[in-house]
Scaffold this active site. Structure first.
Site, PDB file in Angstrom:
ATOM      1  N   GLU A 186       4.311  -4.647   6.721  1.00 26.18           N
ATOM      2  CA  GLU A 186       3.640  -3.633   8.083  1.00 26.18           C
ATOM      3  C   GLU A 186       3.767  -3.571   9.262  1.00 26.18           C
ATOM      4  O   GLU A 186       3.364  -2.596   9.839  1.00 26.18           O
ATOM      5  CB  GLU A 186       1.998  -4.213   7.708  1.00 26.18           C
ATOM      6  CG  GLU A 186       1.149  -4.148   6.234  1.00 26.18           C
ATOM      7  CD  GLU A 186       0.953  -5.001   6.098  1.00 26.18           C
ATOM      8  OE1 GLU A 186       2.632  -6.311   6.265  1.00 26.18           O
ATOM      9  OE2 GLU A 186       1.200  -5.181   4.799  1.00 26.18           O
ATOM     10  N   ALA A 212       0.218  -0.686  -0.377  1.00 30.13           N
ATOM     11  CA  ALA A 212      -0.335   0.251   0.328  1.00 30.13           C
ATOM     12  C   ALA A 212       1.269   1.118   0.192  1.00 30.13           C
ATOM     13  O   ALA A 212       2.389   1.089   0.241  1.00 30.13           O
ATOM     14  CB  ALA A 212      -1.006  -0.229   1.581  1.00 30.13           C
TER      15      ALA A 212
HETATM   16  N1  COA Z   1       4.601   3.535  -0.711  1.00 27.05           N
HETATM   17  C1  COA Z   1       4.779   4.258  -1.074  1.00 27.05           C
HETATM   18  N2  COA Z   1       6.103   4.463  -2.162  1.00 27.05           N
HETATM   19  C2  COA Z   1       6.531   3.486  -2.087  1.00 27.05           C
HETATM   20  C3  COA Z   1       6.346   2.283  -1.973  1.00 27.05           C
HETATM   21  C4  COA Z   1       5.192   2.269  -1.520  1.00 27.05           C
HETATM   22  N3  COA Z   1       4.542   0.809  -0.405  1.00 27.05           N
HETATM   23  N4  COA Z   1       7.646   1.181  -1.922  1.00 27.05           N
HETATM   24  C5  COA Z   1       8.118   2.075  -2.975  1.00 27.05           C
HETATM   25  N5  COA Z   1       8.369   3.146  -2.630  1.00 27.05           N
HETATM   26  C6  COA Z   1       8.432   4.001  -3.731  1.00 27.05           C
HETATM   27  C7  COA Z   1       9.231   5.297  -3.167  1.00 27.05           C
HETATM   28  O1  COA Z   1       9.167   5.547  -1.378  1.00 27.05           O
HETATM   29  C8  COA Z   1      10.895   5.709  -4.354  1.00 27.05           C
HETATM   30  O2  COA Z   1       9.714   6.742  -4.589  1.00 27.05           O
HETATM   31  P1  COA Z   1      11.215   7.666  -4.936  1.00 27.05           P
HETATM   32  O3  COA Z   1      12.097   6.985  -5.376  1.00 27.05           O
HETATM   33  O4  COA Z   1       9.872   9.189  -4.974  1.00 27.05           O
HETATM   34  O5  COA Z   1      11.867   8.267  -3.499  1.00 27.05           O
HETATM   35  C9  COA Z   1      10.370   4.256  -4.944  1.00 27.05           C
HETATM   36  O6  COA Z   1       9.438   3.257  -4.355  1.00 27.05           O
HETATM   37  C10 COA Z   1      11.338   3.174  -5.138  1.00 27.05           C
HETATM   38  O7  COA Z   1      11.575   2.920  -3.652  1.00 27.05           O
HETATM   39  P2  COA Z   1      13.018   2.824  -3.019  1.00 27.05           P
HETATM   40  O8  COA Z   1      12.521   2.814  -1.432  1.00 27.05           O
HETATM   41  O9  COA Z   1      13.854   3.836  -3.319  1.00 27.05           O
HETATM   42  O10 COA Z   1      13.780   1.357  -3.396  1.00 27.05           O
HETATM   43  P3  COA Z   1      14.610   0.636  -2.933  1.00 27.05           P
HETATM   44  O11 COA Z   1      15.357  -0.454  -3.682  1.00 27.05           O
HETATM   45  O12 COA Z   1      15.504   0.997  -2.262  1.00 27.05           O
HETATM   46  O13 COA Z   1      13.793  -0.319  -1.736  1.00 27.05           O
HETATM   47  C11 COA Z   1      11.457  -1.567  -1.126  1.00 27.05           C
HETATM   48  C12 COA Z   1      13.430  -1.572  -2.164  1.00 27.05           C
HETATM   49  C13 COA Z   1      10.823  -2.404  -1.908  1.00 27.05           C
HETATM   50  C14 COA Z   1      12.421  -2.209   0.471  1.00 27.05           C
HETATM   51  C15 COA Z   1      11.263  -0.039  -0.219  1.00 27.05           C
HETATM   52  O14 COA Z   1      10.776   0.821  -1.292  1.00 27.05           O
HETATM   53  C16 COA Z   1      10.528  -0.673   1.087  1.00 27.05           C
HETATM   54  O15 COA Z   1      10.437  -0.976   1.646  1.00 27.05           O
HETATM   55  N6  COA Z   1       8.934  -0.348   0.856  1.00 27.05           N
HETATM   56  C17 COA Z   1       7.856   0.018   1.656  1.00 27.05           C
HETATM   57  C18 COA Z   1       7.138  -1.478   1.923  1.00 27.05           C
HETATM   58  C19 COA Z   1       6.501  -1.511   2.907  1.00 27.05           C
HETATM   59  O16 COA Z   1       6.834  -1.914   3.767  1.00 27.05           O
HETATM   60  N7  COA Z   1       5.122  -2.365   2.171  1.00 27.05           N
HETATM   61  C20 COA Z   1       4.353  -1.695   3.264  1.00 27.05           C
HETATM   62  C21 COA Z   1       3.181  -0.977   3.149  1.00 27.05           C
HETATM   63  S1  COA Z   1       2.093  -1.363   4.462  1.00 27.05           S
END
Ligand code: COA
Length: 263
Positions: free
Chosen positions: A137, A72
Site C-alpha cells: 500500500e 484491494a
Molecule cells: N487492483 C486492480 N487491478 C489489479 C490489481 C489491484 N490490486 N492487481 C492487479 N490488477 C490487474 C491489473 O491492472 C491487470 O489488469 P489489466 O490486464 O486489465 O491491465 C491484471 O490485474 C494483471 O495484472 P498485471 O499488473 O498486468 O500483472 P503483473 O504480473 O505485471 O504484476 C502485480 C502483478 C501483482 C505485481 C501487480 O499487478 C501489482 O502490483 N498489483 C497491485 C498490488 C497492490 O498494490 N495491492 C495493494 C492494493 S491496496
C-alpha cells in the site's frame, strides 16, 4: 458503493465437499483484486457456510495460479472519497472476521495488500512455494486498512512488520513460514489439496469444540492472560453440555472411534 441489488454472486464460487467447502475468489483476469462487491459476496458466502451444519471447515482460495488476491481493487479506490472508503468495504471485512468456523487459506501466487490481509483473516495458511506475501500500500501513497499492520505486528513482531509495511517489499512463502505466518509450504500447485486434507482432518473433530477452540485462540489477541484463562475455562466447561463430549469420552473408554454429531 457495493451494488445492493446483486443477488447472484459474480465473483465467488463455492464448492461443497461435505463436511468441508471451498470458497474460491474468481476474478483471475484481475489477479482476484478485491473490489467492494467481491468482498460483500465473499462475506455472504462465508456466512452462509458458517450457518450450514453440514460444513465444519472452510477452505478459502483464489482462482488461477497467479494470485490468491493482489489486493484491494486499485481502479475502484483511485477516485474514492474518504466517506466511500469508510462505508464501502469494511462491513464485509468485519463479517468475514466474525465467521466462527475454522477457515484455511490456500495461497498460490500473490497475496498482496488486502490479499495478505484476507489470508490473515483465515485461521491457518497453506502456501505454494511460489506464493508472495506483502503489503504494498505504501507504494500507492496509502497504508494497510484491513488489519495488515495489526495482524502482521502480532504475528511477525514489530520489526518485520515495520519493514514489510514501510518498504512494500514482498516476502516469500518460505520467509513467511520461518516468521510464523504460514503453517505449511507445499510444492507449487499442491497448496489447495493440502489445505483440503487439513480441512477434512479438522472437520472430523467435534464441530462445537472446534468453533469454541477458534474463539478461545482469537480471544488471546484481545485479552490479558488472566481474563483469557478464565474465558477458556468457561468455554471448556460449556462443552460438557454437549453430546459430543459424552460421545468423545465414551468412545475413548470403549476403544472405538468417536462419532461426533455437532450437538
Ligand atoms: N487492483 C486492480 N487491478 C489489479 C490489481 C489491484 N490490486 N492487481 C492487479 N490488477 C490487474 C491489473 O491492472 C491487470 O489488469 P489489466 O490486464 O486489465 O491491465 C491484471 O490485474 C494483471 O495484472 P498485471 O499488473 O498486468 O500483472 P503483473 O504480473 O505485471 O504484476 C502485480 C502483478 C501483482 C505485481 C501487480 O499487478 C501489482 O502490483 N498489483 C497491485 C498490488 C497492490 O498494490 N495491492 C495493494 C492494493 S491496496
Amino acid at each position: 458503493m457495493p451494488d445492493q441489488t446483486t443477488t447472484q454472486p459474480r465473483y465467488i464460487v463455492v464448492e461443497r465437499e461435505e463436511p468441508i467447502a471451498t470458497a474460491i475468489i474468481n476474478r483471475p483476469e484481475k489477479l482476484n483484486a478485491l473490489n467492494w462487491d467481491l468482498v460483500a459476496e465473499l462475506a455472504d458466502a462465508l456466512e452462509t457456510l458458517d450457518h450450514d451444519d453440514a460444513i465444519h471447515c472452510i477452505v478459502l482460495t483464489g482462482a488461477g495460479e497467479r494470485a490468491f488476491a493482489a489486493g484491494a481493487d486499485i481502479a475502484e479506490m483511485a477516485t474514492a472519497s474518504p466517506a466511500q472508503m469508510a462505508l464501502g468495504p469494511f462491513e464485509g471485512w468485519d463479517r468475514i472476521r466474525r465467521v466462527k468456523k475454522p477457515i484455511i487459506a490456500a495461497v498460490s501466487g500473490f497475496a498482496l495488500g488486502g490479499g495478505n490481509e484476507l489470508a490473515m483473516h483465515a485461521d491457518i495458511i497453506i502456501a505454494s512455494e511460489k506464493a508472495k506475501f506483502g503489503q504494498p500500500e505504501i507504494l500507492l501513497g496509502i497504508m494497510c486498512g484491513a488489519g495488515g499492520t495489526q495482524r502482521l505486528a502480532r504475528t511477525l513482531g514489530k520489526y518485520r512488520a515495520m519493514e514489510l509495511c514501510l518498504t512494500g517489499e514482498q516476502a516469500s512463502a518460505q520467509n513467511m513460514y520461518d516468521w510464523g505466518l504460514v503453517n505449511r509450504v507445499t510444492p507449487d500447485g499442491q497448496q489447495l489439496e493440502e489445505a483440503k486434507k487439513l480441512a477434512r482432518k479438522i472437520a472430523a473433530q467435534a464441530p462445537l469444540a472446534a468453533v469454541l477452540t477458534k474463539e478461545a485462540i482469537l480471544a488471546a489477541f484481545e485479552t490479558p492472560l488472566e481474563a483469557g484463562l478464565l474465558y477458556e475455562k468457561r468455554l471448556f466447561a460449556l462443552l460438557f453440555s454437549t453430546e459430543d463430549q459424552r460421545e468423545g469420552m465414551q468412545a475413548f473408554l470403549e476403544k472405538r472411534p468417536a462419532k461426533f454429531k455437532g450437538r
